[in-house]
Design a protein around this motif. Structure first.
Motif: not given
Length: 131
Positions: A95-116
């Motif tokens: 499974x090569x998609x899930x790890x990178x998908x999770x990474x993208x989601x976590x980066x998006x969440x952390x960047x959103x929280x940083x902004x907020x």
């Protein structure tokens, strides 16, 4: 905004890495696509690091800076170790998609929280510096 924008700009390249084998028949060999996407992702994510570090140090008292840096490094190390273990386990299972998908989601969440959490502080610090 520069920290947030550069981090957000790196996220699509994570997904390109994840799906490089799926899009390679249409463009170029998967390794070439993934390699270019990796360099762009790392560059965009890390270009903001000095600014983010300086920003966090400006928010803290001098006596708190060492502890804050240590906690940031510890959190980063733990997240990296856990992510590497979980991601490599998924990749070993094919499974090569899930790890990178999770990474993208976590980066998006952390960047959103940083902004907020810090957008008001950034404006406040900019006004202090300008005055």
């Amino acid at each position: 905004p520069a920290i947030v924008l550069s981090r957000l700009a790196s996220i699509p390249f994570i997904l390109v890495i994840a799906f490089s084998q799926d899009i390679s028949p249409f463009l170029a060999p998967a390794l070439s696509i993934a390699g270019v996407a990796y360099v762009l992702r790392v560059g965009l994510m890390n270009i903001a690091a000095p600014g983010a570090s300086a920003f966090s140090m400006e928010l803290l008292d001098q006596t708190e800076r060492g502890t804050a840096t240590g906690l940031q490094m510890m959190g980063s190390g733990i997240a990296g170790a856990l992510g590497s273990y979980l991601g490599s386990s998924m990749m070993a299972a094919g499974d090569y998609h899930t790890p990178f998908g999770a990474m993208a989601a976590l980066y998006l969440i952390s960047t959103g929280l940083f902004w907020i959490f810090f957008r008001r502080e950034e404006k406040r610090l900019a006004a202090v510096v300008a005055a």
